[in-house]
Design a protein around this motif. Sequence first.
Motif, PDB file in Angstrom:
ATOM      1  N   ILE A 281      47.123  39.617  45.106  1.00 36.57           N
ATOM      2  CA  ILE A 281      47.012  39.041  43.764  1.00 36.57           C
ATOM      3  C   ILE A 281      46.318  37.680  43.821  1.00 36.57           C
ATOM      4  CG2 ILE A 281      48.328  38.150  41.798  1.00 36.57           C
ATOM      5  CD1 ILE A 281      50.489  40.243  42.497  1.00 36.57           C
ATOM      6  N   ILE A 282      46.709  36.857  44.800  1.00 35.34           N
ATOM      7  CA  ILE A 282      46.079  35.543  44.959  1.00 35.34           C
ATOM      8  C   ILE A 282      44.583  35.696  45.223  1.00 35.34           C
ATOM      9  CG2 ILE A 282      45.977  33.497  46.434  1.00 35.34           C
ATOM     10  CD1 ILE A 282      49.001  33.802  46.845  1.00 35.34           C
ATOM     11  N   ALA A 283      44.217  36.659  46.066  1.00 28.28           N
ATOM     12  CA  ALA A 283      42.807  36.885  46.386  1.00 28.28           C
ATOM     13  C   ALA A 283      42.021  37.284  45.134  1.00 28.28           C
ATOM     14  CB  ALA A 283      42.685  37.968  47.464  1.00 28.28           C
ATOM     15  N   VAL A 284      42.592  38.146  44.320  1.00 25.14           N
ATOM     16  CA  VAL A 284      41.923  38.573  43.088  1.00 25.14           C
ATOM     17  C   VAL A 284      41.725  37.387  42.145  1.00 25.14           C
ATOM     18  CG1 VAL A 284      42.178  39.961  40.995  1.00 25.14           C
ATOM     19  CG2 VAL A 284      42.720  40.965  43.216  1.00 25.14           C
ATOM     20  N   VAL A 285      42.760  36.571  41.998  1.00 25.21           N
ATOM     21  CA  VAL A 285      42.662  35.399  41.110  1.00 25.21           C
ATOM     22  C   VAL A 285      41.592  34.439  41.617  1.00 25.21           C
ATOM     23  CG1 VAL A 285      43.876  33.373  40.229  1.00 25.21           C
ATOM     24  CG2 VAL A 285      45.036  35.581  40.286  1.00 25.21           C
ATOM     25  N   ILE A 286      41.579  34.184  42.926  1.00 30.01           N
ATOM     26  CA  ILE A 286      40.560  33.294  43.496  1.00 30.01           C
ATOM     27  C   ILE A 286      39.158  33.842  43.237  1.00 30.01           C
ATOM     28  CG2 ILE A 286      39.605  32.406  45.662  1.00 30.01           C
ATOM     29  CD1 ILE A 286      42.462  32.162  46.696  1.00 30.01           C
ATOM     30  N   ALA A 287      38.995  35.157  43.395  1.00 34.11           N
ATOM     31  CA  ALA A 287      37.690  35.776  43.166  1.00 34.11           C
ATOM     32  C   ALA A 287      37.239  35.634  41.715  1.00 34.11           C
ATOM     33  CB  ALA A 287      37.739  37.256  43.560  1.00 34.11           C
ATOM     34  N   LEU A 288      38.203  35.550  40.801  1.00 37.99           N
ATOM     35  CA  LEU A 288      37.879  35.417  39.375  1.00 37.99           C
ATOM     36  C   LEU A 288      37.679  33.969  38.944  1.00 37.99           C
ATOM     37  CD1 LEU A 288      40.410  38.016  37.919  1.00 37.99           C
ATOM     38  CD2 LEU A 288      37.939  38.304  38.195  1.00 37.99           C
ATOM     39  N   VAL A 289      38.154  33.033  39.780  1.00 40.48           N
ATOM     40  CA  VAL A 289      38.091  31.612  39.406  1.00 40.48           C
ATOM     41  C   VAL A 289      37.090  30.830  40.245  1.00 40.48           C
ATOM     42  CG1 VAL A 289      39.413  29.458  39.221  1.00 40.48           C
ATOM     43  CG2 VAL A 289      40.477  31.620  38.577  1.00 40.48           C
ATOM     44  N   ALA A 290      37.000  31.139  41.541  1.00 39.57           N
ATOM     45  CA  ALA A 290      36.199  30.322  42.460  1.00 39.57           C
ATOM     46  C   ALA A 290      34.702  30.303  42.148  1.00 39.57           C
ATOM     47  CB  ALA A 290      36.435  30.784  43.901  1.00 39.57           C
ATOM     48  N   PRO A 291      34.066  31.439  41.852  1.00 44.33           N
ATOM     49  CA  PRO A 291      32.617  31.392  41.581  1.00 44.33           C
ATOM     50  C   PRO A 291      32.287  30.504  40.381  1.00 44.33           C
ATOM     51  CG  PRO A 291      33.371  33.656  41.934  1.00 44.33           C
ATOM     52  CD  PRO A 291      34.590  32.802  41.813  1.00 44.33           C
ATOM     53  N   ALA A 292      31.126  29.883  40.418  1.00 46.57           N
ATOM     54  CA  ALA A 292      30.722  28.981  39.331  1.00 46.57           C
ATOM     55  C   ALA A 292      30.684  29.680  37.980  1.00 46.57           C
ATOM     56  CB  ALA A 292      29.353  28.372  39.656  1.00 46.57           C
ATOM     57  N   ASN A 293      30.363  30.968  37.986  1.00 49.89           N
ATOM     58  CA  ASN A 293      30.315  31.741  36.736  1.00 49.89           C
ATOM     59  C   ASN A 293      31.495  32.708  36.621  1.00 49.89           C
ATOM     60  OD1 ASN A 293      29.555  33.401  38.803  1.00 49.89           O
ATOM     61  ND2 ASN A 293      27.892  34.422  37.674  1.00 49.89           N
ATOM     62  N   GLY A 294      32.610  32.389  37.293  1.00 45.38           N
ATOM     63  CA  GLY A 294      33.780  33.266  37.273  1.00 45.38           C
ATOM     64  C   GLY A 294      34.295  33.515  35.871  1.00 45.38           C
ATOM     65  N   PRO A 295      34.763  34.735  35.594  1.00 46.99           N
ATOM     66  CA  PRO A 295      35.216  35.084  34.243  1.00 46.99           C
ATOM     67  C   PRO A 295      36.432  34.288  33.760  1.00 46.99           C
ATOM     68  CG  PRO A 295      35.754  36.835  35.797  1.00 46.99           C
ATOM     69  CD  PRO A 295      34.855  35.880  36.507  1.00 46.99           C
ATOM     70  N   LEU A 296      37.201  33.704  34.693  1.00 44.41           N
ATOM     71  CA  LEU A 296      38.360  32.924  34.265  1.00 44.41           C
ATOM     72  C   LEU A 296      38.059  31.425  34.179  1.00 44.41           C
ATOM     73  CD1 LEU A 296      41.397  34.630  36.067  1.00 44.41           C
ATOM     74  CD2 LEU A 296      40.464  34.999  33.769  1.00 44.41           C
ATOM     75  N   ARG A 297      36.806  31.047  34.372  1.00 45.79           N
ATOM     76  CA  ARG A 297      36.402  29.658  34.154  1.00 45.79           C
ATOM     77  C   ARG A 297      36.027  29.446  32.687  1.00 45.79           C
ATOM     78  NH1 ARG A 297      34.606  26.038  38.116  1.00 45.79           N
ATOM     79  NH2 ARG A 297      35.035  26.703  40.267  1.00 45.79           N
ATOM     80  N   ASN A 298      35.925  28.196  32.301  1.00 48.84           N
ATOM     81  CA  ASN A 298      35.463  27.859  30.956  1.00 48.84           C
ATOM     82  C   ASN A 298      34.032  28.357  30.813  1.00 48.84           C
ATOM     83  OD1 ASN A 298      34.257  26.341  28.726  1.00 48.84           O
ATOM     84  ND2 ASN A 298      36.141  25.151  28.732  1.00 48.84           N
ATOM     85  N   GLN A 299      33.811  29.261  29.870  1.00 45.10           N
ATOM     86  CA  GLN A 299      32.507  29.903  29.743  1.00 45.10           C
ATOM     87  C   GLN A 299      31.426  28.975  29.203  1.00 45.10           C
ATOM     88  OE1 GLN A 299      32.033  33.301  30.919  1.00 45.10           O
ATOM     89  NE2 GLN A 299      33.910  32.433  31.808  1.00 45.10           N
ATOM     90  N   GLU A 300      31.798  27.831  28.657  1.00 39.22           N
ATOM     91  CA  GLU A 300      30.819  26.877  28.131  1.00 39.22           C
ATOM     92  C   GLU A 300      30.487  25.796  29.146  1.00 39.22           C
ATOM     93  OE1 GLU A 300      32.270  25.351  24.464  1.00 39.22           O
ATOM     94  OE2 GLU A 300      32.226  27.294  23.445  1.00 39.22           O
TER      95      GLU A 300
END
Length: 516
Positions: A281-300
Motif C-alpha cells: 500500500i505504501i509503495a502504491v501511494v508513493i508511486a501516486l505522489v512521488a512523480p512530479a505529475n502524480g495523480p495525487l499531487r495538486n494538479q495546478e
Amino acid sequence: MAKEQKSTSNAHTTGSKGLLKWIELLGNKLPHPFWMFVWITVFIIGLSAIAAFLGVSAVDPGTGVEVMAKNLISGEGLRRFLEEMVTNFAHFAPFGLVLVMLMGVSVAEKSGLLPIALRTMAFAVPRKVVLPVIFIIGACGNIGSDAGVVIVPPIAALIFMQMGLHPIAGLIAGYAGATAGFTANFFIAGTDVLLAGISTDVASRLDGSVEVSATANWYFMIASTLMLGIGGAFVASRFTIPGCKNLAIGEEGVQAFKDKPQLSPLERKGMVYAGWAALAIIAVVIALVAPANGPLRNQETGGVVPSPFLRGLVPILFFFFAIPGYVYGKVTGSIKKPDDLLKFMELGMKDLSGYIVLMLVVAQFINLFSWSRLDTILAINGAQFLEASGLTGPVMFTLFMMIVAFLNIFIGSGSAKWAIFAPIFIPMLAQLGYSPAFIQLMYRVGDSITNCVSPLYIYFPLLIGWVRKYDKDVGIGTILSLLVPYSVVLFVMWVIMLFVWYWLGLPIGVGEGIYL
C-alpha cells in the motif's frame, strides 16, 4: 435524565487534590454531554434574540462590514433550523471522517493485528521513549487534518494496555497530544498553508512585497513537536497514569506482562504477510505522489501541500489498516469468510453508537452558533479589547495568546478566528517591527493549547465515548481534571520556548525572523 444523574453521582474519580479535585467534582455534576449541548444550544438561541433586540454588532476588520447578531427565535431562524437540521447532522465534517477511519481501524483491531503489533512495539521500545513518541505522533497527525485526533487516542490506549497501564491513561495522553499540539508538526501541513494564505492577504495590504509562506513557522514548529513530546510525557507520568489508578478497569481489561510475550508461529506468519500488504500500500501511494505529475499531487501547482493526497489521507489510512488487518485475519484464522470483515466493521460502529447520537445535537449547536453571528462578534470584541490595552512586548504577547486560547474554547475554527485577528494584529504589531509570520506563530500557540480541555470541541464527545468503553461511570469532570494539566503545563512550556526564541532572535521558519 434521572438515571444519568444517578450514575454521575457514583462516578469513579481519580482522587486528585487541590484545583484538579474541584474541577473533577464540579465537572462530574454536569449532565450527560447530550443534555449539556442541548441546554447550551437553548442558551445560544435565547442570547441571539436578546443580542439582536439590543442591536449588538461588530465591524469585521478584514472586510469593514458590520456583523449584526441574528435572532434565531424568528420565522427565518425556525425555517432554517427545520430545513437544515438533517443536513447539519449528515454533512457534519468530523462525522464521516470518524466513521470511515474507525471502520478501517476496527478491522485491524478485531482481527488481532493491531494488538499484536502494538504489544510487540511496546516491548521493543523503552517506556521512557514510548510516551514522548505518542505525543509526537499525535501532534504530527494534523498533517491529515483531524485524522490524528481520531486515530491516535485508541491506539495509545492499546499501547498502554500492553505496557500494563490503564487504557484510559492512554486515551487521555493520545487525545491531549493530538489536540493541544494540533498546530505543531515535523512536516508542512494544511494548517500552515491555510493560515499563511490569510496572513499574506492582510500583510500585502501594508506592503505588496510581503508574503507569508507555508514554511514561515516551520523551524519553530519542529522544535515545538519535540517540546510537546517531552512535556506530554512528563504530564502523563506525573498526573495521568497515577490519576487513572483509581478508575475501574472495565470489561476490556488491562493485561500486564512481566515478561515479553512470545508470538506463536501463526501470529508471526500473519505479521509477516500483513507487513508485506502494508508495504504494498505504501509503495502504491508513493508511486501516486512521488512523480512530479502524480495523480495525487495538486494538479495546478504540482505540490503536495495542499493536494488530493492530504485531503484523501483518511481514505488512504482506512485501506492501510483494513487491508493488512484482513490479510492477518485470513492467515491466523480470525477471518474465515469475507462476511467476517463486515462483522468487524459493524463492531467498530457499535462502539461509536453513543458518539453518533451526540453528534446530532453537537452539529446543531455549532451551526446555530455560527448562524447567530455571535461567534464572530465575540472574536472581534476580544481582539479589539487587546488592541485597546496598549500593551507591548512580552506582556502583550502573553495576553494575546491567552485571549486566543480562551476564545478557542468557544470557537473551534482556527482559520475563522485568524481571519478576524490577522487584520487587527498584523498591522498593529507591524508598526512595532514584528513580522506577520511571528504574529501568526503566537496565534497558533494560543489557538492550539485549549483544544483538549474544551467540552465544546467537536471530538470531545468521541473521547467520552472511548473512556466509557473502559469505565462507564467516569464523568466529564474526571476527564477534564486529567486533561487540564496538559493544557497548563504545555502552554507554560510553549510560552517559555517562544520567549527564549524571541530573546535569542532565532529564525522561526524558512527565510522568516521575528522582526520585519
